[in-house]
Design a protein around this motif. Structure first.
Motif, PDB file in Angstrom:
ATOM      1  N   VAL A  69      -9.265  -5.381   6.495  1.00 18.19           N
ATOM      2  CA  VAL A  69      -8.858  -6.420   7.832  1.00 18.19           C
ATOM      3  C   VAL A  69      -8.271  -7.084   6.709  1.00 18.19           C
ATOM      4  O   VAL A  69      -7.892  -7.923   6.241  1.00 18.19           O
ATOM      5  CB  VAL A  69     -10.210  -7.509   8.216  1.00 18.19           C
ATOM      6  CG1 VAL A  69     -10.185  -8.335   9.300  1.00 18.19           C
ATOM      7  CG2 VAL A  69     -11.079  -6.228   8.419  1.00 18.19           C
ATOM      8  N   VAL A 123     -12.838  -0.561   6.372  1.00 26.95           N
ATOM      9  CA  VAL A 123     -11.276  -0.153   7.222  1.00 26.95           C
ATOM     10  C   VAL A 123     -11.070  -1.970   6.072  1.00 26.95           C
ATOM     11  O   VAL A 123     -12.249  -2.572   6.433  1.00 26.95           O
ATOM     12  CB  VAL A 123     -12.536  -0.605   8.289  1.00 26.95           C
ATOM     13  CG1 VAL A 123     -11.005  -1.683   9.249  1.00 26.95           C
ATOM     14  CG2 VAL A 123     -12.379   0.891   9.541  1.00 26.95           C
ATOM     15  N   LEU A 160     -16.999  -2.831  12.415  1.00 23.11           N
ATOM     16  CA  LEU A 160     -15.829  -1.836  12.342  1.00 23.11           C
ATOM     17  C   LEU A 160     -16.479  -1.110  11.226  1.00 23.11           C
ATOM     18  O   LEU A 160     -17.136  -1.040  10.551  1.00 23.11           O
ATOM     19  CB  LEU A 160     -15.069  -2.538  11.260  1.00 23.11           C
ATOM     20  CG  LEU A 160     -14.278  -3.892  11.645  1.00 23.11           C
ATOM     21  CD1 LEU A 160     -13.718  -5.079  11.229  1.00 23.11           C
ATOM     22  CD2 LEU A 160     -13.218  -3.210  13.069  1.00 23.11           C
ATOM     23  N   ARG A 171      -7.976  -2.745  16.156  1.00 23.05           N
ATOM     24  CA  ARG A 171      -7.978  -1.705  14.933  1.00 23.05           C
ATOM     25  C   ARG A 171      -6.861  -0.455  15.983  1.00 23.05           C
ATOM     26  O   ARG A 171      -6.597  -0.888  17.534  1.00 23.05           O
ATOM     27  CB  ARG A 171      -8.872  -0.475  14.721  1.00 23.05           C
ATOM     28  CG  ARG A 171      -9.481  -0.993  13.480  1.00 23.05           C
ATOM     29  CD  ARG A 171     -10.302  -0.200  13.176  1.00 23.05           C
ATOM     30  NE  ARG A 171     -10.979   0.854  13.084  1.00 23.05           N
ATOM     31  CZ  ARG A 171     -10.945   2.155  13.584  1.00 23.05           C
ATOM     32  NH1 ARG A 171     -12.187   1.519  14.136  1.00 23.05           N
ATOM     33  NH2 ARG A 171     -10.148   3.104  12.610  1.00 23.05           N
ATOM     34  N   THR A 172      -5.562  -0.068  15.836  1.00 22.47           N
ATOM     35  CA  THR A 172      -4.751   0.939  16.264  1.00 22.47           C
ATOM     36  C   THR A 172      -4.909   2.143  16.336  1.00 22.47           C
ATOM     37  O   THR A 172      -5.064   1.810  14.613  1.00 22.47           O
ATOM     38  CB  THR A 172      -3.250   0.078  16.637  1.00 22.47           C
ATOM     39  OG1 THR A 172      -2.603   0.177  14.985  1.00 22.47           O
ATOM     40  CG2 THR A 172      -3.229  -1.289  17.012  1.00 22.47           C
ATOM     41  N   LEU A 195       1.220  -4.815  13.453  1.00 23.82           N
ATOM     42  CA  LEU A 195       0.367  -3.464  14.202  1.00 23.82           C
ATOM     43  C   LEU A 195       2.035  -2.417  14.571  1.00 23.82           C
ATOM     44  O   LEU A 195       1.083  -1.079  14.893  1.00 23.82           O
ATOM     45  CB  LEU A 195      -0.607  -3.730  15.470  1.00 23.82           C
ATOM     46  CG  LEU A 195      -2.231  -4.360  15.912  1.00 23.82           C
ATOM     47  CD1 LEU A 195      -2.807  -4.570  16.476  1.00 23.82           C
ATOM     48  CD2 LEU A 195      -2.664  -3.358  14.347  1.00 23.82           C
ATOM     49  N   PRO A 255      -5.150   3.674  11.034  1.00 19.40           N
ATOM     50  CA  PRO A 255      -6.675   4.143  11.376  1.00 19.40           C
ATOM     51  C   PRO A 255      -7.643   3.048  10.421  1.00 19.40           C
ATOM     52  O   PRO A 255      -9.035   3.295  10.533  1.00 19.40           O
ATOM     53  CB  PRO A 255      -6.743   5.903  11.127  1.00 19.40           C
ATOM     54  CG  PRO A 255      -5.575   5.866  10.334  1.00 19.40           C
ATOM     55  CD  PRO A 255      -4.481   4.928  10.630  1.00 19.40           C
ATOM     56  N   ASN A 256      -7.273   3.128   8.918  1.00 22.74           N
ATOM     57  CA  ASN A 256      -7.823   2.703   8.049  1.00 22.74           C
ATOM     58  C   ASN A 256      -7.897   0.707   7.568  1.00 22.74           C
ATOM     59  O   ASN A 256      -8.017   0.576   7.023  1.00 22.74           O
ATOM     60  CB  ASN A 256      -7.527   2.962   6.427  1.00 22.74           C
ATOM     61  CG  ASN A 256      -8.717   4.490   6.714  1.00 22.74           C
ATOM     62  OD1 ASN A 256      -8.965   4.641   7.526  1.00 22.74           O
ATOM     63  ND2 ASN A 256      -7.516   5.558   6.137  1.00 22.74           N
ATOM     64  N   MET A 257      -7.248   0.647   9.228  1.00 23.63           N
ATOM     65  CA  MET A 257      -6.665  -1.307   8.876  1.00 23.63           C
ATOM     66  C   MET A 257      -7.187  -1.766   9.666  1.00 23.63           C
ATOM     67  O   MET A 257      -7.164  -1.185  11.432  1.00 23.63           O
ATOM     68  CB  MET A 257      -5.424  -1.400   8.657  1.00 23.63           C
ATOM     69  CG  MET A 257      -5.228  -3.412   8.143  1.00 23.63           C
ATOM     70  SD  MET A 257      -3.189  -3.278   7.293  1.00 23.63           S
ATOM     71  CE  MET A 257      -3.480  -2.636   6.266  1.00 23.63           C
ATOM     72  N   ALA A 258      -7.493  -2.899  10.199  1.00 20.21           N
ATOM     73  CA  ALA A 258      -7.636  -3.649  11.194  1.00 20.21           C
ATOM     74  C   ALA A 258      -6.853  -4.685  10.714  1.00 20.21           C
ATOM     75  O   ALA A 258      -7.066  -5.792   9.592  1.00 20.21           O
ATOM     76  CB  ALA A 258      -9.481  -3.972  11.185  1.00 20.21           C
TER      77      ALA A 258
END
Length: 195
Positions: free
Chosen positions: A167, A165, A161, A56-57, A179, A61-64
């Motif tokens: 993925v 989030v 997580l 995660r970056t 990313l 914020p809501n994605m990995a």
């Protein structure tokens, strides 16, 4: 290569600025990096046995992003076979020096115009990597060296997580592009020699 067998947390400075925090529990590792050019923290959760990583970056914020752990990953999860070549001490802890040959086709080699050689890691008897050096263009470059180490139970939430989030699975070698962060994942840490 020895993998961690105990819960721990450590902190380190990265060679080009920024900080690194590692935590381990039950075969999972949490990696948290800050870099001078990236606002916030980059957080990775690694399943060491499956060699899979979710990252995660702050800019997503809501994605990995989930990916296979690159063979050249050189923190607490060295892959391949190694040869014990000596002993050392880091952060007041005794550790064995393990030398691992560079993986075939390691990112950062031809793609970055550099020659990547073997990795040497100082690993405690209970499998904690305290220092990692990579040979590039015939010279050793320090990737990280632990400043502090604490062996203690870790909160299981650190290795999960947050709810909600999403993925996204990413093909090998495409993590940085996914990313929006160049040079992440190929290799994960910037190992290019300092100018």
């Amino acid at each position: 290569m020895p993998l961690p067998t105990t819960d721990f947390a450590l902190s380190a400075d990265l060679r080009r600025g920024g900080t690194l925090g590692l935590a381990h529990s039950q075969g999972k590792m949490r990696v948290e990096m800050t870099k001078p050019n990236v606002p916030g923290s980059i957080v990775g959760i690694i399943d060491l046995r499956a060699r899979r990583m979710v990252v995660r970056t702050p800019n997503l914020p809501n994605m990995a992003v989930e990916m296979e752990l690159p063979p050249e990953y050189a923190l607490g999860a060295l892959s391949g076979t190694g040869l014990r070549v000596g002993e050392s001490q880091v952060a007041g802890e005794a550790c064995d020096l393990w030398k691992v040959d560079a993986p075939v086709g390691a990112a950062g080699g031809a793609a970055m115009g550099t020659s990547v050689g073997p990795t040497t890691a100082c690993i405690t008897p209970d499998g904690i990597a305290l220092r990692t050096e990579v040979e590039m263009q015939g010279k050793k470059h320090l990737v990280f060296e632990a400043l502090t180490l604490s062996r203690a139970p870790q909160d299981p939430k650190l290795f999960q997580l947050p709810p909600g989030v999403q993925v996204l699975k990413v093909p090998k070698g495409k993590l940085g592009a996914a990313l929006g962060l160049p040079n992440i994942g190929a290799p994960l840490l910037d190992l290019t020699p300092k100018p």
